[in-house]
Design a protein around this motif. Structure first.
Motif, PDB file in Angstrom:
ATOM      1  N   TRP A  77      53.562  28.314 -21.590  1.00 47.33           N
ATOM      2  CA  TRP A  77      54.448  27.653 -20.638  1.00 47.33           C
ATOM      3  C   TRP A  77      54.608  28.515 -19.394  1.00 47.33           C
ATOM      4  O   TRP A  77      54.769  29.732 -19.488  1.00 47.33           O
ATOM      5  N   ASN A  78      54.615  27.861 -18.256  1.00 48.46           N
ATOM      6  CA  ASN A  78      54.949  28.521 -17.001  1.00 48.46           C
ATOM      7  C   ASN A  78      55.989  27.656 -16.283  1.00 48.46           C
ATOM      8  O   ASN A  78      56.187  26.487 -16.604  1.00 48.46           O
ATOM      9  N   ASN A  79      56.671  28.250 -15.303  1.00 52.12           N
ATOM     10  CA  ASN A  79      57.686  27.541 -14.519  1.00 52.12           C
ATOM     11  C   ASN A  79      58.870  27.132 -15.391  1.00 52.12           C
ATOM     12  O   ASN A  79      59.459  26.057 -15.210  1.00 52.12           O
ATOM     13  N   VAL A  80      59.229  28.006 -16.348  1.00 52.12           N
ATOM     14  CA  VAL A  80      60.283  27.667 -17.310  1.00 52.12           C
ATOM     15  C   VAL A  80      61.315  28.796 -17.396  1.00 52.12           C
ATOM     16  O   VAL A  80      61.077  29.924 -16.970  1.00 52.12           O
ATOM     17  N   VAL A  81      62.460  28.470 -17.994  1.00 55.19           N
ATOM     18  CA  VAL A  81      63.511  29.451 -18.214  1.00 55.19           C
ATOM     19  C   VAL A  81      63.133  30.340 -19.399  1.00 55.19           C
ATOM     20  O   VAL A  81      62.264  30.006 -20.206  1.00 55.19           O
ATOM     21  N   ASP A  82      63.813  31.461 -19.524  1.00 58.44           N
ATOM     22  CA  ASP A  82      63.605  32.357 -20.654  1.00 58.44           C
ATOM     23  C   ASP A  82      63.893  31.622 -21.964  1.00 58.44           C
ATOM     24  O   ASP A  82      64.868  30.867 -22.063  1.00 58.44           O
ATOM     25  N   GLY A  83      63.031  31.814 -22.926  1.00 57.01           N
ATOM     26  CA  GLY A  83      63.244  31.240 -24.245  1.00 57.01           C
ATOM     27  C   GLY A  83      62.724  29.826 -24.415  1.00 57.01           C
ATOM     28  O   GLY A  83      62.840  29.247 -25.497  1.00 57.01           O
ATOM     29  N   PHE A  84      62.139  29.255 -23.360  1.00 53.08           N
ATOM     30  CA  PHE A  84      61.629  27.884 -23.471  1.00 53.08           C
ATOM     31  C   PHE A  84      60.383  27.873 -24.340  1.00 53.08           C
ATOM     32  O   PHE A  84      59.396  28.548 -24.042  1.00 53.08           O
ATOM     33  N   LYS A  85      60.409  27.109 -25.411  1.00 52.89           N
ATOM     34  CA  LYS A  85      59.275  27.066 -26.335  1.00 52.89           C
ATOM     35  C   LYS A  85      59.117  25.677 -26.951  1.00 52.89           C
ATOM     36  O   LYS A  85      58.833  25.532 -28.142  1.00 52.89           O
ATOM     37  N   THR A  86      59.316  24.676 -26.131  1.00 47.88           N
ATOM     38  CA  THR A  86      59.228  23.301 -26.597  1.00 47.88           C
ATOM     39  C   THR A  86      57.800  22.957 -27.019  1.00 47.88           C
ATOM     40  O   THR A  86      56.866  23.151 -26.237  1.00 47.88           O
ATOM     41  N   PRO A  87      57.606  22.440 -28.215  1.00 48.74           N
ATOM     42  CA  PRO A  87      56.266  22.006 -28.615  1.00 48.74           C
ATOM     43  C   PRO A  87      55.886  20.703 -27.924  1.00 48.74           C
ATOM     44  O   PRO A  87      56.758  19.943 -27.481  1.00 48.74           O
ATOM     45  N   VAL A  88      54.601  20.456 -27.811  1.00 50.51           N
ATOM     46  CA  VAL A  88      54.115  19.207 -27.219  1.00 50.51           C
ATOM     47  C   VAL A  88      52.913  18.709 -28.021  1.00 50.51           C
ATOM     48  O   VAL A  88      52.268  19.465 -28.744  1.00 50.51           O
ATOM     49  N   LYS A  89      52.634  17.422 -27.850  1.00 54.06           N
ATOM     50  CA  LYS A  89      51.451  16.834 -28.465  1.00 54.06           C
ATOM     51  C   LYS A  89      50.330  16.751 -27.438  1.00 54.06           C
ATOM     52  O   LYS A  89      50.532  16.281 -26.317  1.00 54.06           O
ATOM     53  N   VAL A  90      49.155  17.229 -27.838  1.00 55.68           N
ATOM     54  CA  VAL A  90      47.970  17.131 -26.990  1.00 55.68           C
ATOM     55  C   VAL A  90      46.807  16.620 -27.836  1.00 55.68           C
ATOM     56  O   VAL A  90      46.831  16.702 -29.062  1.00 55.68           O
TER      57      VAL A  90
END
Length: 546
Positions: free
Chosen positions: A493-506
Motif C-alpha cells: 500500500w502507498n498513499n495511506v495512513v500508518d497501520g493501513f493493511k486492508t486486504p483486497v481481491k485481485v
C-alpha cells in the motif's frame, strides 16, 4: 433529550485527527460560528424535552410571528439560557412563570436572564415570542430559509428548509444537534384556502375568520432541522403499509393539479419502505407515520414529513447520477430523502463535522435499494458508477464545534467506503445485521463518529481504525502498488495512513483471490506468464503497476 449523557463527547475529540488544511481553515471561523456550533455553558445546563411552535405565516408580506414554548429539565443550576434566532427575525418577549425576562442579543444568539432559581432535576418552561421577515431561500435546500413561491394556478406555495443553516433561521430554539427534543407540537396559521403540512400527525384544524390553523403533533424525538412547515393548495391521499412493526400510515400531500400523477408516481414510496426495512430495520417513526409532501424545491429529509420536488421524474430530475442505467429505475428524491429517516432522523450526528453519518449511509441506501430489487451486480454498477462524482478535495469529516461539515465527498465517496466495507466483511447477511443493529442500538439517539466506527469494528470483528482514519480523515485514495518480475509478485500500500493493511481481491493466474498488502513490500511466487493484476471493482482503491 440525551444532553447529559453525551455532554462532553464532542469536546473530547482530539485535534490530531484534523488535516493541516482544516487546522488552517479553523482560524477563519468566527465568534458566531462558535456560538452556533459548540455546546456552550448556556446550553449544556438544561435538557430539552418539549416544544410547542405556534406561528402565523403571511405570504403577502413574507412574514411570520408567534411563539415557541420550550420545556426543559435542569441538569445543573444556572441563570442564563441561550436561545438561537437568526437575523432578521427578532425576539419580542420572553416569559417564565408570568415574569418577563431580559434577553440580550449577540448576533444570532439570545442570552436569556432567568429570574427564578433553576433547581436541579426540576422541569421548567419559557415562552419565546418573535416575529419578522425570515431569510428567503435563494437556492433551497442548499441555501435555505423560506421559499415563497406560487403554483401554476397562482396560489401561494411556501416551504421551509434549513439543514446546515439551522432551524433558528425561522424559529427560536436550542439550535444544536446534540440535544433533540423528546416531542413537539406544531401549530401553523395560514390564509384560508391554503393548508399547512408539518411533521407528525394532524391533530386538529381550527377555522378562524380569515385563516386556518393546522395543529400537528410529533411523538418521537426530532432533530431541529427536521422540523418543517409546508403551505399550499394541497390535496391528500394515503395508504397503509404492512410493515415490520405493524400497519404504517403513509400519507401524501401534493398540489391539487398533480393528484393523479402522484398516485402513480409515488408507488416508489412503499417500494422504498420494503427495501429499507429489510436493510435497516423497522421504520423508526411508526407513531408519527410517514409522509411525502410536495414542495417548490428539490426535496429534504424532514422527519416524518419528507419533502418532494423532483418533478415526478425518475432519477435525479430525469438524470441517472450513476450513468449505469440503474439510476433511472427509481425516483432519486423519494429514495434518498426517505433513506434519511434511518440515517439522519433516527441516528443523528451530534456535531455537523460528522454529517457523513447522515449522507454516506443515505447515499449508500440508493445502492441498497437497487440491490434489493435488481440484484447485487446491478447495485455494484450503480455505486461504482457514482465514483466519477468524487473529488477527493478534503477529508469527509469537518471541523468540530463551529457547525462545519466536511467535503461533499461524504455522499458518493462515503457510499463507496461502505460498499468496500461490505466486501471486507464478506458475509452479506452479517453486513445487513450490522446496518440493522446500528439503527437498533442508536435508536432515536445522537451519536459521534467514534460510536459508529467502534460499533462496526466490534460487530465485524475487524480492527477498522486505520481504515476509517484513511477514508474519513484524509482525502487520499489508497494505492495498491505492485511489480511482476520473473514470476515474483511484489505489492504494498502507498498513499495511506500508518497501520493501513486492508486486504483486497485481485485476479491473476486465472482466478480471483485475496491478497493482504501492508505498507511494506510483500511478495509471492506466481506463474511467469502473469503480466498484471486485475483489481476487483468493488474496492474503492487505486492500483498502479511500477
Amino acid at each position: 433529550m440525551k444532553a447529559f449523557s453525551i455532554l462532553l463527547a464532542i469536546l473530547l475529540i482530539p485535534v490530531s485527527i484534523y488535516s493541516q488544511g482544516l487546522l488552517q481553515e479553523k482560524n477563519t471561523f468566527t465568534h458566531q460560528d462558535t456560538l452556533r456550533g459548540s455546546i456552550t455553558p448556556e446550553r449544556e445546563w438544561w435538557d430539552l424535552t418539549y416544544y410547542h411552535l405556534d406561528i402565523s405565516v403571511d405570504p403577502d408580506t413574507k412574514s411570520i410571528s408567534g411563539k415557541n414554548t420550550i420545556k426543559y429539565t435542569v441538569l445543573k443550576p444556572y441563570a442564563t439560557m441561550q436561545i438561537d434566532l437568526q437575523e432578521p427575525l427578532y425576539i419580542t418577549k420572553v416569559t417564565q412563570n408570568g415574569k418577563e425576562l431580559k434577553a440580550m442579543r449577540d448576533g444570532n444568539a439570545y442570552f436569556i436572564g432567568l429570574i427564578d432559581h433553576q433547581v436541579l432535576e426540576t422541569n421548567n418552561s419559557i415562552e419565546v415570542f418573535y416575529e419578522g421577515n425570515p431569510k428567503e431561500a435563494k437556492n433551497a435546500p442548499w441555501d435555505g430559509g423560506f421559499s415563497w413561491k406560487k403554483d401554476e394556478n397562482g396560489n401561494d406555495f411556501v416551504a421551509t428548509s434549513c439543514q446546515g443553516l439551522g432551524a433558528s433561521v425561522w424559529w427560536p430554539c436550542k439550535d444544536h444537534m446534540y440535544d433533540e427534543v423528546d416531542s413537539m407540537d406544531i401549530s401553523v396559521t395560514v390564509p384560508k384556502g391554503l393548508m399547512n403540512v408539518s411533521n407528525g400527525r394532524l391533530k386538529s384544524t381550527v377555522e378562524n375568520k380569515k385563516t386556518t390553523t393546522y395543529n400537528w403533533t410529533v411523538k418521537n424525538p426530532i432533530n431541529n432541522y427536521g422540523v418543517n412547515a409546508n403551505i399550499g393548495d394541497y390535496v391528500h391521499f394515503s395508504e397503509v403499509y404492512a410493515g415490520e412493526n405493524g400497519p404504517l400510515d403513509m400519507d401524501y400531500y401534493v398540489l391539487r393539479d398533480n393528484l393523479e400523477k402522484a398516485k402513480t408516481h409515488f408507488k416508489d414510496a412503499p417500494r422504498m419502505m420494503e427495501a429499507f426495512e429489510h436493510w435497516f430495520g423497522p421504520y423508526p417513526f411508526y407513531e408519527d407515520g410517514f409522509k411525502l409532501v410536495e414542495v417548490p424545491y428539490l426535496g429534504m429529509e424532514h422527519q416524518s414529513s419528507v419533502t418532494y420536488g423532483n418533478q415526478y421524474k425518475m432519477g435525479y430530475l430525469g438524470n441517472d447520477v450513476s450513468g449505469s442505467g440503474w439510476g433511472m429505475k427509481f425516483d432519486f428524491i423519494i429514495i434518498h430523502e426517505s433513506g434519511h429517516e434511518w440515517f439522519a432522523n433516527n441516528i443523528t450526528h451530534i456535531d455537523m463535522a460528522d454529517m457523513w453519518i447522515h449522507e454516506s449511509f443515505t447515499s449508500y441506501s440508493e445502492n441498497l435499494f437497487v440491490d434489493y430489487f435488481y440484484g447485487k451486480e446491478a447495485s455494484a454498477d450503480y455505486v461504482v458508477g457514482v465514483r466519477k462524482r468524487i473529488q477527493n478535495d478534503a477529508p469527509i469529516i469537518g471541523t468540530y464545534n463551529v457547525n462545519k461539515e466536511g467535503s461533499a465527498d461524504m455522499y458518493y465517496k462515503g457510499a463507496n467506503i461502505l460498499h468496500t466495507l461490505r466486501q471486507l466483511i464478506e458475509d452479506d447477511e452479517k453486513w445487513r445485521q450490522i446496518l440493522r443493529g446500528l439503527n437498533e442500538t442508536f435508536y432515536h439517539q445522537t451519536v459521534t463518529t467514534k460510536q459508529i466506527e467502534d460499533y462496526i469494528s466490534e460487530k465485524s470483528g475487524i480492527d477498522l481504525k486505520p481504515f476509517f482514519n484513511q477514508y474519513l480523515r484524509t482525502a487520499n485514495v489508497p494505492v495498491l502498488e505492485y511489480t511482476l518480475k520473473k514470476g515474483t509478485l511484489r505489492y504494498r500500500w502507498n498513499n495511506v495512513v500508518d497501520g493501513f493493511k486492508t486486504p483486497v481481491k485481485v485476479t491473476f493466474e486465472g482466478k480471483e483471490q485475496w491478497i493482504y498488502p501492508t505498507t511494506e513490500w510483500n511478495w509471492k511466487m506466481v506463474d511467469v506468464k502473469v503480466r498484471e493484476l486485475k483489481l476487483n471493482r468493488n474496492f474503492y482503491v487505486n492500483i498502479s503497476k511500477l
